[in-house]
Design an enzyme around this catalytic site. Structure first.
Site, PDB file in Angstrom:
ATOM      1  N   HIS A 175       0.836  -1.214   0.000  1.00  0.00           N
ATOM      2  CA  HIS A 175       0.000   0.000   0.000  1.00  0.00           C
ATOM      3  C   HIS A 175       0.865   1.256   0.000  1.00  0.00           C
ATOM      4  O   HIS A 175       1.269   1.750   1.057  1.00  0.00           O
ATOM      5  CB  HIS A 175      -0.889  -0.024   1.244  1.00  0.00           C
ATOM      6  CG  HIS A 175      -2.002   0.973   1.219  1.00  0.00           C
ATOM      7  ND1 HIS A 175      -3.212   0.728   1.835  1.00  0.00           N
ATOM      8  CD2 HIS A 175      -2.112   2.203   0.673  1.00  0.00           C
ATOM      9  CE1 HIS A 175      -4.005   1.772   1.660  1.00  0.00           C
ATOM     10  NE2 HIS A 175      -3.345   2.683   0.959  1.00  0.00           N
TER      11      HIS A 175
ATOM     12  N   LEU B 114       2.372   6.591  -5.035  1.00  0.00           N
ATOM     13  CA  LEU B 114       3.510   7.161  -5.742  1.00  0.00           C
ATOM     14  C   LEU B 114       3.120   8.386  -6.560  1.00  0.00           C
ATOM     15  O   LEU B 114       3.979   9.030  -7.173  1.00  0.00           O
ATOM     16  CB  LEU B 114       4.167   6.111  -6.633  1.00  0.00           C
ATOM     17  CG  LEU B 114       4.713   4.884  -5.895  1.00  0.00           C
ATOM     18  CD1 LEU B 114       5.408   3.934  -6.856  1.00  0.00           C
ATOM     19  CD2 LEU B 114       5.655   5.287  -4.765  1.00  0.00           C
ATOM     20  N   ARG B 115       1.820   8.692  -6.608  1.00  0.00           N
ATOM     21  CA  ARG B 115       1.264   9.942  -7.166  1.00  0.00           C
ATOM     22  C   ARG B 115       1.392  10.092  -8.682  1.00  0.00           C
ATOM     23  O   ARG B 115       0.698  10.913  -9.264  1.00  0.00           O
ATOM     24  CB  ARG B 115       1.882  11.167  -6.491  1.00  0.00           C
ATOM     25  CG  ARG B 115       1.726  11.213  -4.973  1.00  0.00           C
ATOM     26  CD  ARG B 115       0.284  11.185  -4.530  1.00  0.00           C
ATOM     27  NE  ARG B 115       0.140  11.335  -3.082  1.00  0.00           N
ATOM     28  CZ  ARG B 115      -0.915  10.910  -2.406  1.00  0.00           C
ATOM     29  NH1 ARG B 115      -1.903  10.291  -3.042  1.00  0.00           N
ATOM     30  NH2 ARG B 115      -0.994  11.096  -1.109  1.00  0.00           N
TER      31      ARG B 115
ATOM     32  N   HIS C 203     -10.837  -0.129   1.072  1.00  0.00           N
ATOM     33  CA  HIS C 203     -10.724   1.016   1.983  1.00  0.00           C
ATOM     34  C   HIS C 203     -12.037   1.056   2.759  1.00  0.00           C
ATOM     35  O   HIS C 203     -13.045   1.533   2.247  1.00  0.00           O
ATOM     36  CB  HIS C 203     -10.505   2.292   1.163  1.00  0.00           C
ATOM     37  CG  HIS C 203     -10.527   3.554   1.964  1.00  0.00           C
ATOM     38  ND1 HIS C 203      -9.415   4.345   2.112  1.00  0.00           N
ATOM     39  CD2 HIS C 203     -11.522   4.181   2.637  1.00  0.00           C
ATOM     40  CE1 HIS C 203      -9.725   5.395   2.850  1.00  0.00           C
ATOM     41  NE2 HIS C 203     -11.006   5.322   3.177  1.00  0.00           N
TER      42      HIS C 203
ATOM     43  N   HIS D 188      -5.453  -0.676   5.957  1.00  0.00           N
ATOM     44  CA  HIS D 188      -5.237   0.170   7.150  1.00  0.00           C
ATOM     45  C   HIS D 188      -6.282   0.007   8.259  1.00  0.00           C
ATOM     46  O   HIS D 188      -7.032   0.937   8.576  1.00  0.00           O
ATOM     47  CB  HIS D 188      -5.107   1.644   6.757  1.00  0.00           C
ATOM     48  CG  HIS D 188      -6.044   2.147   5.696  1.00  0.00           C
ATOM     49  ND1 HIS D 188      -7.411   1.994   5.741  1.00  0.00           N
ATOM     50  CD2 HIS D 188      -5.792   2.813   4.537  1.00  0.00           C
ATOM     51  CE1 HIS D 188      -7.961   2.536   4.680  1.00  0.00           C
ATOM     52  NE2 HIS D 188      -6.997   3.036   3.921  1.00  0.00           N
TER      53      HIS D 188
ATOM     54  N   ASN E 266      -6.211   9.160   7.029  1.00  0.00           N
ATOM     55  CA  ASN E 266      -7.455   8.418   6.809  1.00  0.00           C
ATOM     56  C   ASN E 266      -7.132   6.933   6.747  1.00  0.00           C
ATOM     57  O   ASN E 266      -6.377   6.516   5.857  1.00  0.00           O
ATOM     58  CB  ASN E 266      -8.098   8.879   5.495  1.00  0.00           C
ATOM     59  CG  ASN E 266      -9.409   8.185   5.190  1.00  0.00           C
ATOM     60  OD1 ASN E 266      -9.814   7.253   5.866  1.00  0.00           O
ATOM     61  ND2 ASN E 266     -10.077   8.617   4.141  1.00  0.00           N
TER      62      ASN E 266
ATOM     63  N   ASP F 100       0.953   2.677   3.743  1.00  0.00           N
ATOM     64  CA  ASP F 100       0.042   3.718   3.245  1.00  0.00           C
ATOM     65  C   ASP F 100       0.817   5.019   3.046  1.00  0.00           C
ATOM     66  O   ASP F 100       0.351   6.112   3.371  1.00  0.00           O
ATOM     67  CB  ASP F 100      -1.143   3.933   4.196  1.00  0.00           C
ATOM     68  CG  ASP F 100      -2.271   4.739   3.566  1.00  0.00           C
ATOM     69  OD1 ASP F 100      -2.187   5.059   2.358  1.00  0.00           O
ATOM     70  OD2 ASP F 100      -3.246   5.060   4.276  1.00  0.00           O
TER      71      ASP F 100
ATOM     72  N   GLY G 283      -2.832  12.035   5.156  1.00  0.00           N
ATOM     73  CA  GLY G 283      -1.769  11.145   4.726  1.00  0.00           C
ATOM     74  C   GLY G 283      -0.420  11.489   5.312  1.00  0.00           C
ATOM     75  O   GLY G 283      -0.162  12.628   5.706  1.00  0.00           O
TER      76      GLY G 283
END
Length: 431
Positions: free
Chosen positions: A57, A60-61, A178, A231, A277, A304, A323
């Site tokens: 998890h 890397l955008r 999620h 998570h 989150n 995450d 985040g």
């Protein structure tokens, strides 16, 4: 590729041996091995040797969020953190919901070459939760997507989730959920409890997670599908997972390093670096996470890793994006929360950071034992070292770490990907 000889390493913290690597595979393990044939020598000097870490998890955008992170910068952070494989979540721009996008992520990861970058495909088109994405085409693409998630958003519609699990069962892939019922978290800013009340922040009930996990375990049971819960943060969720596993449901779960260490008490001062989150919860929840990880009810640690450029994080609490960074601090937090108190030994660390993540994702070449004939994906650790975290000095483009200024134990001294050193003594080793 030059061969590698690792001298005087302690696999899983046990007796020191030499490990010879040839053609990316462990060829020999013994004492006093010769560095023949011009092999590169890595003197471990009694450090702990583990299988390379696998993170199920990360964010890397890229594409679309390169101001916060790129596949290259994230890969560099991962290698320095001891990781040899990472799974990149699909909430990019464009969303990774097509064969074209997942193949781009896979290709860029291979071009950088520091870790194996596995793209996670979206479950629904555009992460909108209304129409299934083309799971089959992504699974059969060159990227060979093995995990699908709408991470950042929950697949709230039970019928859509049921169909996704049915497809996953047929394709032999994993759906990673999620778990957040958005109808219970609208406007929520912090864990619903005493701290949120005192700070005047809208409460985020743990039931928003727990109810989705219970529902999805039932749906996974009916579909005989592999469900992975992202998570986990609530103690009651652990009870749901334990019951489901006992009943034979194919469910696995992850916990983040920050949910093992931090609590909602950190929110005092309204520093948005602690906004995440699901939210940081109570000390009782944190204690339950540690115990469940030791027990195996929670299978793995996943970071995450969620980098954010300053304009998205250094703002008032309500406007800040949730985040935290995690790749370079994951091992240290795990050692601090689980190894130092005696909840895990080094075999346990390998289980939650290497073996089980690879098994869940269906990777045959990662998370393998340190043994002759196995791929040489390895991490060398100094368990006695300490370091002070500095967000600006981390390899990610962003600096949003909640551990800034914190003194943490254990450092990664070297990372080896298929016999090639990718990180050594805090520096990335480009090929």
């Amino acid at each position: 590729m030059p061969d590698l000889l690792i001298r005087n390493a302690r696999p899983y913290g046990e007796d020191a041996v030499d490990v010879r690597v040839e053609n990316g595979v462990i060829a020999e393990i013994g004492v006093g091995l010769d560095a023949s044939g011009g092999a590169e020598v890595l003197d471990a000097d009694g450090l702990v040797l583990l299988p390379g870490f696998v993170d199920l998890h990360v964010h890397l955008r890229e594409p679309g969020g390169e101001e916060s992170e790129t596949i290259e910068s994230g890969s560099r952070a991962a290698a320095l953190g001891g990781f040899t494989a990472v799974f990149a979540m699909p909430n990019t721009n464009p969303v990774a919901d097509t064969e074209v996008v997942v193949e781009h992520v896979h290709r860029r990861g291979a071009e950088v070459g520091l870790v194996d970058v596995h793209p996670v495909g979206a479950v629904t088109v555009g992460l909108e939760g209304t129409k299934l994405a083309e799971l089959g085409s992504m699974a059969r693409s060159r990227a060979q997507v093995r995990m699908f998630s709408d991470d950042g958003r929950c697949v709230n519609d039970p019928l859509i989730m049921r169909r996704a699990l049915e497809y996953a069962s047929a394709l032999g892939v994993v759906i990673a959920q999620h778990a957040e019922d958005h109808r219970l978290t609208a406007g929520a800013q912090a864990h619903e409890g005493v701290v949120a009340s005192r700070l005047g922040l809208s409460g985020w009930p743990a039931a928003a997670e727990e109810t989705i996990v219970a529902r999805d375990c039932a749906l996974a049971r009916d579909a005989n599908a592999a469900l992975h819960v992202c998570h986990v943060s609530s103690a009651y969720t652990i009870d749901v997972l334990r019951a489901a596993k006992t009943a034979g449901v194919r469910v696995s779960a992850e916990v983040t390093p920050h949910h093992l260490l931090l609590t909602d008490a950190a929110l005092t001062g309204y520093d948005p670096v602690h906004k995440v989150n699901p939210p940081l919860r109570t000390a009782a929840d944190t204690k339950a996470m540690r115990e469940a990880l030791a027990e195996g009810v929670i299978d793995v640690v996943a970071t995450d890793h969620a980098p954010h450029a300053a304009q998205y994080k250094d703002t008032e609490w309500a406007a800040a994006r949730p985040g935290m960074l995690g790749l370079q601090t994951a091992l240290s937090v795990l050692v601090h929360t689980m190894v130092e108190p005696g909840l895990l030994d080094w075999h346990g660390v390998a289980r939650v950071l290497s073996q089980r993540p690879a098994q869940i994702a269906g990777l045959s070449d990662q998370g393998r034992p340190i043994a002759v004939g196995e791929p040489a994906n390895l991490t060398l650790i100094d368990p006695d070292d300490q370091w002070t975290v500095r967000g600006a000095a981390l390899e990610s483009i962003a600096a949003n770490t909640p551990y800034d200024g914190m003194r943490l134990p254990a450092t990664v001294r070297a990372t080896v990907l298929r016999g090639r050193i990718t990180a050594r003594d805090g520096k990335v080793q480009q090929s």
